[in-house]
Design a protein around this motif. Structure first.
Motif, short mmCIF file in Angstrom:
data_model
loop_
_atom_site.label_atom_id
_atom_site.label_comp_id
_atom_site.label_asym_id
_atom_site.label_seq_id
_atom_site.Cartn_x
_atom_site.Cartn_y
_atom_site.Cartn_z
N ARG A 83 0.84 -1.21 0.00
CA ARG A 83 0.00 0.00 0.00
C ARG A 83 0.87 1.26 0.00
O ARG A 83 0.59 2.22 -0.69
CB ARG A 83 -0.93 0.01 1.21
CG ARG A 83 -1.96 -1.10 1.24
CD ARG A 83 -3.05 -0.91 0.25
NE ARG A 83 -3.93 0.14 0.74
CZ ARG A 83 -4.91 0.67 0.04
NH1 ARG A 83 -5.13 0.25 -1.17
NH2 ARG A 83 -5.65 1.61 0.54
N CYS A 84 1.95 1.24 0.79
CA CYS A 84 2.86 2.39 0.82
C CYS A 84 3.57 2.56 -0.52
O CYS A 84 3.77 3.70 -0.98
CB CYS A 84 3.88 2.22 1.95
SG CYS A 84 3.16 2.36 3.61
N ALA A 85 3.92 1.46 -1.17
CA ALA A 85 4.57 1.53 -2.49
C ALA A 85 3.64 2.15 -3.52
O ALA A 85 4.07 2.95 -4.37
CB ALA A 85 5.02 0.14 -2.93
N VAL A 86 2.34 1.81 -3.45
CA VAL A 86 1.37 2.39 -4.38
C VAL A 86 1.28 3.90 -4.16
O VAL A 86 1.27 4.68 -5.12
CB VAL A 86 -0.02 1.72 -4.20
CG1 VAL A 86 -1.11 2.50 -4.91
CG2 VAL A 86 0.01 0.29 -4.69
N VAL A 87 1.22 4.31 -2.91
CA VAL A 87 1.16 5.75 -2.59
C VAL A 87 2.43 6.44 -3.10
O VAL A 87 2.37 7.48 -3.76
CB VAL A 87 0.99 5.98 -1.07
CG1 VAL A 87 1.15 7.45 -0.71
CG2 VAL A 87 -0.36 5.46 -0.60
N ARG A 88 3.58 5.85 -2.83
CA ARG A 88 4.85 6.43 -3.23
C ARG A 88 4.91 6.62 -4.75
O ARG A 88 5.27 7.69 -5.25
CB ARG A 88 5.98 5.51 -2.76
CG ARG A 88 7.32 6.16 -2.65
CD ARG A 88 8.37 5.23 -2.04
NE ARG A 88 8.06 4.86 -0.67
CZ ARG A 88 7.71 3.63 -0.28
NH1 ARG A 88 7.64 2.63 -1.14
NH2 ARG A 88 7.44 3.38 0.97
N ARG A 89 4.54 5.58 -5.49
CA ARG A 89 4.57 5.64 -6.96
C ARG A 89 3.62 6.70 -7.50
O ARG A 89 3.96 7.49 -8.37
CB ARG A 89 4.19 4.27 -7.55
CG ARG A 89 5.35 3.46 -8.02
CD ARG A 89 4.92 2.25 -8.84
NE ARG A 89 3.81 1.49 -8.29
CZ ARG A 89 3.94 0.52 -7.39
NH1 ARG A 89 5.13 0.21 -6.93
NH2 ARG A 89 2.90 -0.12 -6.94
N HIS A 90 2.39 6.71 -6.97
CA HIS A 90 1.37 7.63 -7.48
C HIS A 90 1.73 9.09 -7.17
O HIS A 90 1.59 9.96 -8.02
CB HIS A 90 0.00 7.27 -6.92
CG HIS A 90 -1.13 7.93 -7.65
ND1 HIS A 90 -1.43 7.65 -8.95
CD2 HIS A 90 -2.00 8.88 -7.26
CE1 HIS A 90 -2.45 8.38 -9.34
NE2 HIS A 90 -2.82 9.16 -8.33
N VAL A 91 2.22 9.34 -5.97
CA VAL A 91 2.61 10.71 -5.60
C VAL A 91 3.79 11.16 -6.47
O VAL A 91 3.80 12.27 -7.00
CB VAL A 91 2.95 10.81 -4.09
CG1 VAL A 91 3.62 12.13 -3.76
CG2 VAL A 91 1.69 10.62 -3.26
N THR A 92 4.77 10.29 -6.67
CA THR A 92 5.92 10.63 -7.51
C THR A 92 5.48 10.97 -8.92
O THR A 92 5.89 11.98 -9.50
CB THR A 92 6.92 9.45 -7.55
OG1 THR A 92 7.37 9.18 -6.22
CG2 THR A 92 8.11 9.76 -8.44
N GLU A 93 4.61 10.14 -9.48
CA GLU A 93 4.14 10.35 -10.86
C GLU A 93 3.33 11.63 -11.00
O GLU A 93 3.60 12.46 -11.87
CB GLU A 93 3.28 9.16 -11.29
CG GLU A 93 2.65 9.32 -12.65
CD GLU A 93 1.66 8.20 -12.93
OE1 GLU A 93 0.53 8.52 -13.37
OE2 GLU A 93 2.01 7.03 -12.71
N ARG A 94 2.36 11.84 -10.11
CA ARG A 94 1.48 13.01 -10.23
C ARG A 94 2.21 14.32 -9.97
O ARG A 94 2.05 15.28 -10.71
CB ARG A 94 0.29 12.88 -9.27
CG ARG A 94 -0.61 11.70 -9.55
CD ARG A 94 -1.37 11.85 -10.84
NE ARG A 94 -2.42 12.83 -10.63
CZ ARG A 94 -3.09 13.42 -11.60
NH1 ARG A 94 -2.82 13.16 -12.84
NH2 ARG A 94 -4.03 14.29 -11.32
N VAL A 95 3.01 14.38 -8.92
CA VAL A 95 3.73 15.60 -8.62
C VAL A 95 4.73 15.91 -9.73
O VAL A 95 4.81 17.03 -10.22
CB VAL A 95 4.44 15.52 -7.25
CG1 VAL A 95 5.38 16.70 -7.03
CG2 VAL A 95 3.41 15.46 -6.12
N GLY A 96 5.47 14.90 -10.16
CA GLY A 96 6.45 15.10 -11.23
C GLY A 96 5.81 15.58 -12.52
O GLY A 96 6.32 16.49 -13.18
#
Length: 127
Positions: A83-96
């Motif tokens: 679950r933390c990995a999903v959050v990490r990936r999605h936040v990285t993608e959207r913010v970037g």
């Protein structure tokens, strides 16, 4: 080298025309990056478990790079790491993507785990 052309202004004098990409810089406020990171975490965790607080983020922006810390509540039982990995990936993608900055770090801090009710368990008070 900047390409500058001249056009005639309203008074007949030449006016320098600067290409749009070189007219200035856009600075995105830290609070905007924070809101984007928070929304991205919310999207990654949807739907939130019952009674869970909405995720919130804090960011540090330095020279076009971003470091993010996201605070989340998770339902339990679950694969916390996944679950933390999903959050990490999605936040990285959207913010970037949305602010066009390099996201150097996304730290996910699990604040609380919320137990899911057992199937068939009684809800509320029983006599």
């Amino acid at each position: 080298m900047t390409a500058v052309s001249e056009e005639t202004g309203t008074v007949g004098r030449p006016v320098a025309v600067v290409p749009p990409g070189e007219r200035g810089a856009t600075r995105i406020a830290d609070r905007v990056v924070t809101k984007i990171a928070t929304q991205a975490a919310r999207e990654a965790l949807a739907p939130l478990p019952a009674g869970a607080a909405a995720p919130h983020a804090t960011v540090v922006v330095h020279h076009e790079t971003v470091r993010v810390r996201v605070h989340v509540d998770l339902g339990y039982p679950c694969d916390i790491g996944a679950r933390c990995a999903v959050v990490r990936r999605h936040v990285t993608e959207r913010v970037g993507t949305l602010v066009d900055m390099a996201v150097r770090e996304v730290a996910v801090q699990v604040e609380r785990l919320h137990l899911a009710p057992a199937p068939g368990a009684a809800h509320g008070r029983t006599a």
